[in-house]
Write a protein that holds these residues in place. Structure first.
Motif, short mmCIF file in Angstrom:
data_model
loop_
_atom_site.label_atom_id
_atom_site.label_comp_id
_atom_site.label_asym_id
_atom_site.label_seq_id
_atom_site.Cartn_x
_atom_site.Cartn_y
_atom_site.Cartn_z
N TYR A 109 0.83 -1.21 0.00
CA TYR A 109 0.00 0.00 0.00
C TYR A 109 0.86 1.26 0.00
CZ TYR A 109 -3.47 3.47 1.46
OH TYR A 109 -4.28 4.58 1.53
N VAL A 110 1.87 1.28 0.86
CA VAL A 110 2.72 2.47 0.96
C VAL A 110 3.52 2.67 -0.32
CG1 VAL A 110 4.56 3.59 2.27
CG2 VAL A 110 2.83 2.26 3.47
N ALA A 111 4.02 1.59 -0.91
CA ALA A 111 4.78 1.71 -2.16
C ALA A 111 3.92 2.29 -3.27
CB ALA A 111 5.31 0.34 -2.57
N ASN A 112 2.67 1.81 -3.38
CA ASN A 112 1.77 2.29 -4.43
C ASN A 112 1.38 3.75 -4.19
OD1 ASN A 112 -0.02 1.61 -6.75
ND2 ASN A 112 -1.62 2.14 -5.28
N LYS A 113 1.12 4.08 -2.95
CA LYS A 113 0.76 5.46 -2.62
C LYS A 113 1.89 6.42 -2.94
CE LYS A 113 -0.57 8.30 1.42
NZ LYS A 113 -0.92 8.25 2.86
N LEU A 114 3.11 6.05 -2.57
CA LEU A 114 4.26 6.92 -2.82
C LEU A 114 4.47 7.13 -4.31
CD1 LEU A 114 6.84 8.46 -2.10
CD2 LEU A 114 7.99 6.24 -1.81
N MET A 115 4.45 6.05 -5.08
CA MET A 115 4.77 6.18 -6.50
C MET A 115 3.66 6.87 -7.27
SD MET A 115 6.77 5.88 -9.05
CE MET A 115 8.14 4.80 -8.67
N LYS A 116 2.41 6.41 -7.10
CA LYS A 116 1.33 6.92 -7.95
C LYS A 116 0.76 8.25 -7.46
CE LYS A 116 0.02 2.44 -9.84
NZ LYS A 116 -0.70 1.19 -9.60
N GLY A 117 0.76 8.47 -6.14
CA GLY A 117 0.11 9.65 -5.63
C GLY A 117 1.03 10.79 -5.28
N PHE A 118 2.34 10.53 -5.15
CA PHE A 118 3.24 11.59 -4.72
C PHE A 118 4.39 11.80 -5.70
CE2 PHE A 118 0.65 10.73 -1.14
CZ PHE A 118 0.57 11.93 -0.44
N ILE A 119 5.06 10.72 -6.12
CA ILE A 119 6.03 10.88 -7.21
C ILE A 119 5.29 11.21 -8.50
CG2 ILE A 119 7.69 9.61 -8.63
CD1 ILE A 119 8.61 8.20 -6.07
N ASP A 472 9.49 -3.15 5.23
CA ASP A 472 9.47 -2.44 3.94
C ASP A 472 8.60 -1.20 4.00
OD1 ASP A 472 10.92 -4.30 1.83
OD2 ASP A 472 9.77 -5.61 3.15
N TRP A 473 7.43 -1.25 4.69
CA TRP A 473 6.59 -0.06 4.77
C TRP A 473 7.32 1.07 5.47
CZ3 TRP A 473 5.59 2.11 9.45
CH2 TRP A 473 5.66 1.29 10.58
N TRP A 474 8.17 0.74 6.45
CA TRP A 474 8.94 1.76 7.16
C TRP A 474 9.97 2.39 6.23
CZ3 TRP A 474 14.10 2.42 8.16
CH2 TRP A 474 14.45 3.40 9.11
N GLN A 475 10.66 1.57 5.46
CA GLN A 475 11.65 2.10 4.51
C GLN A 475 11.01 3.08 3.54
OE1 GLN A 475 13.77 -1.14 2.57
NE2 GLN A 475 13.62 -2.42 4.39
N GLY A 487 1.60 12.68 4.87
CA GLY A 487 0.71 11.54 4.82
C GLY A 487 1.41 10.21 4.98
N PHE A 488 2.66 10.21 5.44
CA PHE A 488 3.42 8.97 5.61
C PHE A 488 3.94 8.81 7.04
CE2 PHE A 488 3.46 9.77 1.10
CZ PHE A 488 3.33 8.51 0.52
N ASP A 489 3.24 9.41 7.99
CA ASP A 489 3.69 9.35 9.38
C ASP A 489 3.13 8.11 10.09
OD1 ASP A 489 5.13 11.76 9.18
OD2 ASP A 489 3.30 12.92 9.49
N TYR A 490 3.30 6.96 9.47
CA TYR A 490 2.80 5.72 10.07
C TYR A 490 3.73 5.26 11.18
CZ TYR A 490 0.48 5.65 5.48
OH TYR A 490 -0.22 5.99 4.34
N ARG A 491 3.12 4.84 12.28
CA ARG A 491 3.91 4.33 13.40
C ARG A 491 3.84 2.82 13.52
NH1 ARG A 491 0.93 7.91 17.75
NH2 ARG A 491 -0.73 7.27 16.30
N SER A 492 2.95 2.19 12.76
CA SER A 492 2.78 0.74 12.83
C SER A 492 2.03 0.28 11.60
CB SER A 492 1.97 0.36 14.08
OG SER A 492 0.61 0.76 13.92
N PRO A 493 2.12 -1.03 11.29
CA PRO A 493 1.33 -1.54 10.16
C PRO A 493 -0.17 -1.41 10.39
CG PRO A 493 2.37 -3.34 11.37
CD PRO A 493 2.97 -2.07 11.89
N ALA A 494 -0.60 -1.37 11.65
CA ALA A 494 -2.03 -1.21 11.94
C ALA A 494 -2.56 0.09 11.37
CB ALA A 494 -2.26 -1.27 13.45
N GLU A 495 -1.75 1.15 11.42
CA GLU A 495 -2.19 2.44 10.89
C GLU A 495 -2.29 2.40 9.36
OE1 GLU A 495 0.29 5.53 12.39
OE2 GLU A 495 -0.31 5.20 14.48
N VAL A 496 -1.37 1.67 8.73
CA VAL A 496 -1.44 1.53 7.28
C VAL A 496 -2.69 0.74 6.89
CG1 VAL A 496 -0.25 0.76 5.21
CG2 VAL A 496 1.08 1.57 7.17
#
Length: 898
Positions: A109-119, A472-475, A487-496
């Motif tokens: 989820y985080v990889a897709n969000k970063l690439m498609k929605g922010f990059i 990986d989500w943390w990286q 929008g990437f201030d996740y502290r745990s996978p539960a938040e993602v």
């Protein structure tokens, strides 16, 4: 005090529940979770051996930059600096992510969000492109959404199960065992297996159709044309819920019966028997996997299958429907979050402006990719051409698994900036990274996965993170924050997961199939205890998160299946028949006369980075091989256990010949697992051309034109050693883990001058250790054994023909004591003494039972698989070896009757 944790197996798409136990001394053991709905306590050989794959040998434990150790800050800053510079100078489409079904949904989820929605690029694709993207494309064409309609229990409720392009016994073993148990309980149930090879799955079949490669569209078109002449067509369902039947029927009926026989390679009686079974059996499930998907016409194959189920209304009801079996543990989760280059998150469409606006508003992102990105094959071609200048590869090994693998390796090697996130330091891909980032492996990861029946399960950590490895989500989140994205201030996978669930429900109201809004807003405590559940689970649905039951799946039957009463996701709510015609294929190629088919074997997974650590899993099949028909072997001049060189215009491989009647003439099967870490030249995907399906972009790995010839060796060898062999100087070598050390198969085109020196270099032996052995110049036999006191360090066996050494017995000598000279000479002779019977080649990996032991049991009166199991335990755990055991029994009884 020992701690038990319920988690999920990381291998195939079955998504089995696992209970991992960590004892006070840190020892880990695993067993099947009897409460998990996918497997109900069953595990296959790979799942059973999970605890054997979690050591830190070869682990990447610290970030590295250009081969030197670095801190996380320096490594992440380097990633941000180089990616940002490329984006500034060349635009967002000059960077790409290549991700994996090994990632958890939260990582995806985080990889897709970063690439498609922010990059702002859609250049993120996944190795799932290689296994199930044709199913995605077929579903979307027919249903308007990527929806798998049914449930695993449909395999048990059906009266007819059709397995096409699926070696279920080896690739989805637990589902195979569920099916086998159902058939044993209801002998009237019928199973049809459609596969060019007679695989172990065919052992359960009432009918095996040895179809010609890529004959599937013709076969299912022929079935549709037949059904249209019978009462099996559900005219009420057609009228109420579908459109386009006339066009599909016209396309299907344009083929004569003789032409159908020619295109499928099947006889008239076989075709009529299959058509009659399908016609008469309402409760029919058709399971399809890589044999359908991995084709240049894969999407049309899928739609040909779906057409037959839509025409008969056999969809979405208990015991009936088409069923796509995904290859990887979280291929489905990747589809849910838009991990493919042509999809958006939550099953929304990147080509749909309203969907793009919805996702962008939900994310609050500065941009959104407005067109599909590059699919896997095109992506690496863009790397080769230089238009992609920064590449991040996560949890996958494309140098081994991509088609035209040598060209892919050259592209990665030439790319100006490559980041690899992985658990191992020395994969074939990791060796070309500029930045290596240490990721968490199974047992350390924490998040969710989705299996082939849309069931979401928790994969929980049972071990602490080793070294400096991070999720990986943390990286990805760290990189996003350092690029000044919010929008990437996740502290745990539960938040993602919470955000993922909320997006699925955002402005949905039943308009999209994927909806788990009922699980949005979970607090971390409930997330930690989350039990497996199937989607859809819309907000205010049939159960609240806090009451998530131990077994999940307590929704009304109609809510757990799709499309029984229509409700498709095309405008107007109707399914669409897709008119398909068989692709023209050239079956004559004088230079490359054989058809290569690639796939999996029972006990290994993908590129062996994990399963290759287990001696038990390597004991069944320890080296790469090629299955070919006996007549073909005679024609090319190769004997059983000889070596064979297979070539295409793209590459070559050298593997062991396995001559078997299970293979059709003109066809060769080679597994896809072996790589440069385990064999000299066995990356079979180097032979596969970059030919893809025009709709899905999925590569065609099942129908490759190749040549085959014997590999001529002056001597063959087998070796065992305590230390891992170091870059063996041999024309052919294949190494595998063994109890107490390693085993190696070898071949040499020329004689080695100094064999003791060769052994010292290859097996890292002390220079002062002298060998015990002999050489026979006349026969070409040579035996050398090196000892340190009572302990065997290494032994080498050479001959002019494939070495006749009792291999499992030789391996056992690594753990034995050799205190007397007689025992040492017995070892040098290469065969056990009278009091030490050789178990033979391993058949049952779970209990390390060899073929000689099974033969012995048969001779003592064990004439059934059950009787062998009672005597030796073989076949009583995962059951994947039961077909092989039955074959051994039949062979022994047939020989005794002669």
């Amino acid at each position: 005090m020992a701690v038990e944790t319920k988690t999920t197996c990381p291998y195939c798409g079955v998504g089995c529940g696992v209970i991992a136990r960590v004892d006070d001394d840190g020892a880990v053991s695993v067993k099947g979770d009897p409460d998990h709905p996918a497997n109900l306590g069953r595990l296959c050989s790979k799942g059973s051996a999970l605890a054997e794959t979690i050591d830190l040998d070869g682990r990447l434990l610290h970030p590295e930059i250009d081969g030197r150790r670095a801190g996380w800050d320096e490594a992440l800053d380097r990633v941000v600096q180089r990616f940002s510079a490329v984006i500034t100078e060349h635009g967002p489409d000059a960077v790409a992510f290549y991700v994996s079904g090994q990632l958890l949904t939260e990582d995806y989820y985080v990889a897709n969000k970063l690439m498609k929605g922010f990059i702002g690029s859609a250049n993120i694709d996944t190795n799932s492109r290689l296994c199930m993207s044709s199913s995605v494309a077929g579903h979307r064409r027919a249903f308007g959404s990527d929806t798998v309609p049914g449930c695993y229990e449909d395999l048990e409720l059906a009266d007819l199960v059709v397995l096409t392009g699926s070696n279920l016994a080896w690739c989805h073993p637990v589902l195979y065992q569920r099916l086998a148990a159902a058939k044993a309980a209801r002998p009237g149930m019928k199973v049809v297996v459609i596969d060019p090879r007679r695989t172990m799955t065919a052992d359960i079949a009432d009918l095996h159709l040895a179809i010609r490669p890529d004959g599937d569209v013709a076969l299912f078109n022929g079935l549709l044309a037949h059904l249209a002449k019978t009462t099996a067509i559900d005219e009420n369902y057609l009228a109420a819920h579908t459109e386009g039947f006339g066009e599909a029927f016209a396309a299907a009926s344009g083929m004569s019966f003789p032409e159908l026989m020619d295109r499928t390679g099947l006889g008239a009686s076989e075709l009529r028997q299959f058509f009659g079974l399908f016609e008469r059996t309402e409760k029919t499930v058709t399971c399809y996997s890589q044999g359908v998907n991995q084709s240049s016409s894969g999407t049309d194959k899928v739609n040909a299958i779906l057409n037959c189920h839509l025409a008969t209304g056999r969809i979405g009801r208990p015991g009936m429907g088409p069923f796509s079996l995904t290859g990887q543990p979280n291929a489905m989760g990747g589809r849910e979050v838009g991990g493919l280059a042509n999809m958006l998150a939550a099953h929304m469409a990147i080509e749909n402006a309203e969907d793009r606006d919805r996702v962008q508003r939900f994310w609050g992102s500065p941009t959104i990719a407005d067109r599909p990105g590059l699919k896997a094959v095109d992506l690496f071609e863009a790397v080769a051409e230089g238009s992609i200048k920064a590449l991040w590869i996560m949890a996958t090994n494309p140098v081994v698994s991509m088609p035209d693998a040598d060209a892919v390796e050259a592209a990665i090697k030439a790319c100006p900036f490559v980041v690899v996130s992985d658990v191992l330091k020395t994969t074939d891909t990791a060796r070309h990274a500029h930045v290596l980032l240490p990721s968490l492996g199974w047992g350390e990861k924490d998040g969710t996965v989705t299996n082939s029946e849309r069931r979401i399960s928790r994969q929980r950590s049972v071990l602490p993170a080793p070294g400096e490895a991070r999720a990986d989500w943390w990286q990805l989140s760290e990189v996003a924050r350092r690029m000044d994205f919010s929008g990437f201030d996740y502290r745990s996978p539960a938040e993602v997961f919470d955000e993922h669930a909320a997006l699925s429900a955002f402005e949905n109201d039943g308009s999209r199939d994927f909806d788990i809004g009922d699980y949005a807003g979970l607090d971390r405590e409930i997330y930690e205890t989350l039990a497996p559940f199937q989607w859809p689970a819309p907000l205010n649905g049939s159960k609240a998160p806090a009451s998530n039951p131990p077994l999940g799946g307590t929704k009304p039957d109609s809510a757990r299946r799709f499309f029984a009463n229509g409700g498709f996701y095309h405008p107007g709510g109707r399914a669409r028949f897709v008119a398909v015609t068989p692709a023209e294929t050239d079956r004559t190629n004088a230079e490359y006369p054989f058809t290569l088919n690639t796939g999996r074997i029972r006990d290994q997974w993908h590129t062996m980075t994990r399963t290759g650590k287990s001696a038990r899993l390597s004991s069944h099949i320890a080296e790469p091989y090629a299955e070919l028909h006996p007549r073909d072997a005679i024609d090319i001049g190769v004997g059983n256990a000889g070596l064979i060189e297979i070539a295409s215009p793209h590459g070559k491989a050298i593997v062991r010949a396995l001559i078997t009647q299970r293979q059709a003439r003109g066809n060769i099967f080679v597994p896809m697992h072996w790589n440069d870490q385990f064999a000299a030249k066995a990356r079979v995907d180097a032979l596969v051309p970059p030919l893809t399906d025009k709709f899905s972009g999925q590569p065609a790995s099942k129908n490759v034109a190749v040549s085959a010839r014997p590999f001529l060796a002056s001597s063959y060898g087998f070796a065992v050693s305590v230390e891992k062999p170091v870059a063996p100087q041999a024309d052919y070598w294949a190494i595998a883990r063994a109890e107490g050390g390693w085993r190696a198969e070898l071949a040499f085109a020329r004689e080695v001058v100094d064999w003791p020196a060769w052994c010292r270099q290859t097996f890292a032996l002390p220079s002062d250790v002298e060998p015990l052995g002999y050489a026979d110049r006349q026969t070409g036999d040579l035996r050398l054994a090196f000892f340190d006191g009572d302990r065997l360090l290494a032994a080498l066996f050479l001959a002019r023909e494939p070495v006749a050494v009792a291999r499992n017995w030789a391996v056992s000598q690594l753990s034995a004591e050799h205190g007397n000279l007689r025992k040492r000479f017995t070892l040098v002779a290469g065969r056990p003494g009278a009091g030490r019977p050789d178990p033979g080649a391993t058949v049952c990996s779970c209990f390390s039972v060899g073929v000689n032991q099974i033969v012995g049991a048969v001779r003592k009166g064990c004439h059934s698989v059950e009787a062998v199991g009672e005597t030796l335990n073989a076949g009583t755990n995962c059951g994947s070896c039961r077909a092989e055991i039955r074959g051994i029994i039949d062979g022994c009884l047939a020989a005794a009757a002669e």
